[in-house]
Design a protein around this motif. Sequence first.
Motif, PDB file in Angstrom:
ATOM      1  N   TRP A  91       0.844  -1.184   0.000  1.00 27.09           N
ATOM      2  CA  TRP A  91       0.000   0.000   0.000  1.00 27.09           C
ATOM      3  C   TRP A  91       0.882   1.238   0.000  1.00 27.09           C
ATOM      4  O   TRP A  91       1.921   1.286   0.652  1.00 27.09           O
ATOM      5  CB  TRP A  91      -0.916   0.014   1.213  1.00 27.09           C
TER       6      TRP A  91
ATOM      7  N   THR B 235      -6.496  -2.590  -7.988  1.00 26.79           N
ATOM      8  CA  THR B 235      -5.903  -1.815  -6.912  1.00 26.79           C
ATOM      9  C   THR B 235      -4.576  -1.210  -7.325  1.00 26.79           C
ATOM     10  O   THR B 235      -3.840  -0.692  -6.507  1.00 26.79           O
ATOM     11  CB  THR B 235      -5.691  -2.701  -5.676  1.00 26.79           C
TER      12      THR B 235
ATOM     13  N   SER C 230      -9.485   2.814   2.491  1.00 22.71           N
ATOM     14  CA  SER C 230     -10.034   1.821   1.573  1.00 22.71           C
ATOM     15  C   SER C 230     -10.912   0.828   2.322  1.00 22.71           C
ATOM     16  O   SER C 230     -11.984   0.435   1.839  1.00 22.71           O
ATOM     17  CB  SER C 230      -8.900   1.090   0.848  1.00 22.71           C
TER      18      SER C 230
ATOM     19  N   VAL D 168      -9.568   7.933  -2.901  1.00 27.06           N
ATOM     20  CA  VAL D 168      -9.844   7.145  -1.703  1.00 27.06           C
ATOM     21  C   VAL D 168     -10.513   8.001  -0.642  1.00 27.06           C
ATOM     22  O   VAL D 168     -11.469   7.581   0.012  1.00 27.06           O
ATOM     23  CB  VAL D 168      -8.543   6.532  -1.161  1.00 27.06           C
TER      24      VAL D 168
ATOM     25  N   GLN E 202      -4.161   5.172   3.130  1.00 28.66           N
ATOM     26  CA  GLN E 202      -4.880   4.619   1.992  1.00 28.66           C
ATOM     27  C   GLN E 202      -5.511   3.278   2.334  1.00 28.66           C
ATOM     28  O   GLN E 202      -6.653   3.001   1.958  1.00 28.66           O
ATOM     29  CB  GLN E 202      -3.928   4.466   0.802  1.00 28.66           C
TER      30      GLN E 202
END
Length: 690
Positions: free
Chosen positions: A49, A651, A58, A241, A54
């Motif tokens: 990540w 992603t 998420s 996000v 984030q």
Amino acid sequence: MDNKRHLPRPVNLEEADDGVVEFSPLNQEEDAEGTVTIEVPVAEERAAWGSKMQFMLSCISLSVGLGNVWRFPYLVQQDGGGAFLIPYLIMMVLEGAPLFLLELGIGQRLRQGSLGVWNLISPWWGGLGVASTIVSYLVGLYYNVIIAWCFYYLFNSFKSPLPFSTCPTEFIEELNKTEEIDECALSSETAYFWYRQTIDASDSISDTGGVKWWMALCLTLSWILVWLCIMKGIQSSGKVVYFTALFPYCILVIFFGRAVTLKGAWEGLKHMFTPDMSKLINPTVWMDAACQVFYSLGLSFGSLIAFASYNPMKNNCKRDALFMCCITVFTATFATIDIFAVLGFKAVANYEKCVEHNIEKFNAMLPTLVNHTDPINVTADNYETVWPQIYPVLKKHWEDELHHHIKNCSVTDELNQAAEGTGLAFIVFTQAIVELPGSNFWSVCFFMMLLALGLGSQFGTMEGVITNMFDMKVFARVRKEILTGCVCLSSLLVGLIFCTGAGEYWLGMFDTFAGSMGLIIIAFFESIVISYVYGHKRFTDDIERMIGQRPGLYWQATWRYLSPMTIFVVVVASVYYRATHPPDYPAWKPELGNAVKEAYPGWAMFACLCLLLAGFLPIPIVYFMRRFQCIRFDSDIHQASIKRVETTISTQGMIKGEELEEYHDSPGGEDDEDGGLSVPAGKFRMEVID
């Protein structure tokens, strides 16, 4: 010597404190021509990540899903109001938090997807990954139908006035005047638009009523959008996000401010927080609570394991699990308050419409009543006292002689029925939208929010299916665009059953038997495998090594005893209850303007059984086939996955890719633990050639 490299299945994978990964010794083979093939184990670097923020945002955006607006309030309404919060919180403590940490921990520790994790722990239990894939596919089938419904409402939100704000009318030749259609007058504007104009519901599951072309087009659009996004990826950034995580809360806060000021909102809130404790003796209530925990947290789908595999090894997964459980409970409760405030408004509004309708019908039929001497005057003010006295006589005359149906008006009955069925968000919230100034604008915003929530969850669900299939050797050489297109096309063709007049009934069947029971059974075996196959002590040591803190007595007790025992009791009790109380479904009756519970026919019960078995049969099938060596232990999942060093496409925009580090011969001696393999500082991208 042939330089061809293969990745054998890792055996006894261990990670030392310094992060060094140990593999099984090198394997080499020599063919008849003297060519030596060396199988070189390659350490796969997982992507990571971009930031902890984030990852958390998420996860929050995943928890604020359609289930908070549709599923949880519906369960609260049908399972005893505030009483449902008791089993829900208990299941969150006994199942939600422990299993959430279990999936985060094992994914972060082994750094594999669901198929890879369970094959890595024990090939005998590789069926867990297969079962998760099947359940995700079945859930994705009907979840995209909800997205199609959102598209249909979004398109209609640009019409002025909103098509669900008024009842259509028809001309009555006998009376020489125009009146509202009876079905709409007996229900409501939003209910009529949902049941008649959106899904065109048939009166039973046996009567499909044919495929509704407008819903088939919306479903096609949904699957095309899903295919394009999974195929090309979502080039998202940190700003996106933040938007997807916070925008739903903004909409819920705005609706809360409007809902609590509506007339009758207090009736709905009182209904929500007034518990019906008698419901708690029904095992299906506990089953619903357990399933809602799984849906809210995304347990047993395999998504959490994949997400966690992208986290740093030292990430505090325990803190993440506790935080996500708290934010999920808060979000579900807050959304439910919104829903029930509008439910109260809807109940009072429908009650007043019902009273007005009955008074109008009564005045029209008053001349035909011959057995009265005193004038009867019924108004909205004296309705509560006068109507109960004359209702029995009127009901017989109305239905037997005039062949019209008369409805007994009750706020309580409206509250008990208003939230029933999958159309909760489409019936209740649309009525609130109609009351708002600038209703078209709010309708577009609301259904855009539902689309964002639904598509985000759908991308994750289908990406789990595609990724697991793509990690299998049989699909390893198929281009991902083609494989994704085939899966989406097959899903569209199967999903046409949800576009018929009986589509909502089929969706309820899939939701109950394909998703709910399968997820819980998978979770049961997950807890058993981690505690008694992988080893609870070993897993506890892994958590301590990663977060620097050893899980306490609560986590130990739930992983080893409480969680599997709770799941087992719930499943057994639910199976017994289903056996003694055959399942039913709410069938829409146009002549009543209401849904009536009906039992599933025999063929539908067989379909329910097939859906139920499909969710967990892969677990024992794979176990016994590998136990008796009907299939190879050496699964090629890891070999296939090493070919794609990037993360999943959906992603890719949020996580940073890392290239593989090359292993090459080093001048080390025979005592080197890595057998003469060392890792240089440089990096390169390696392609494995079969």
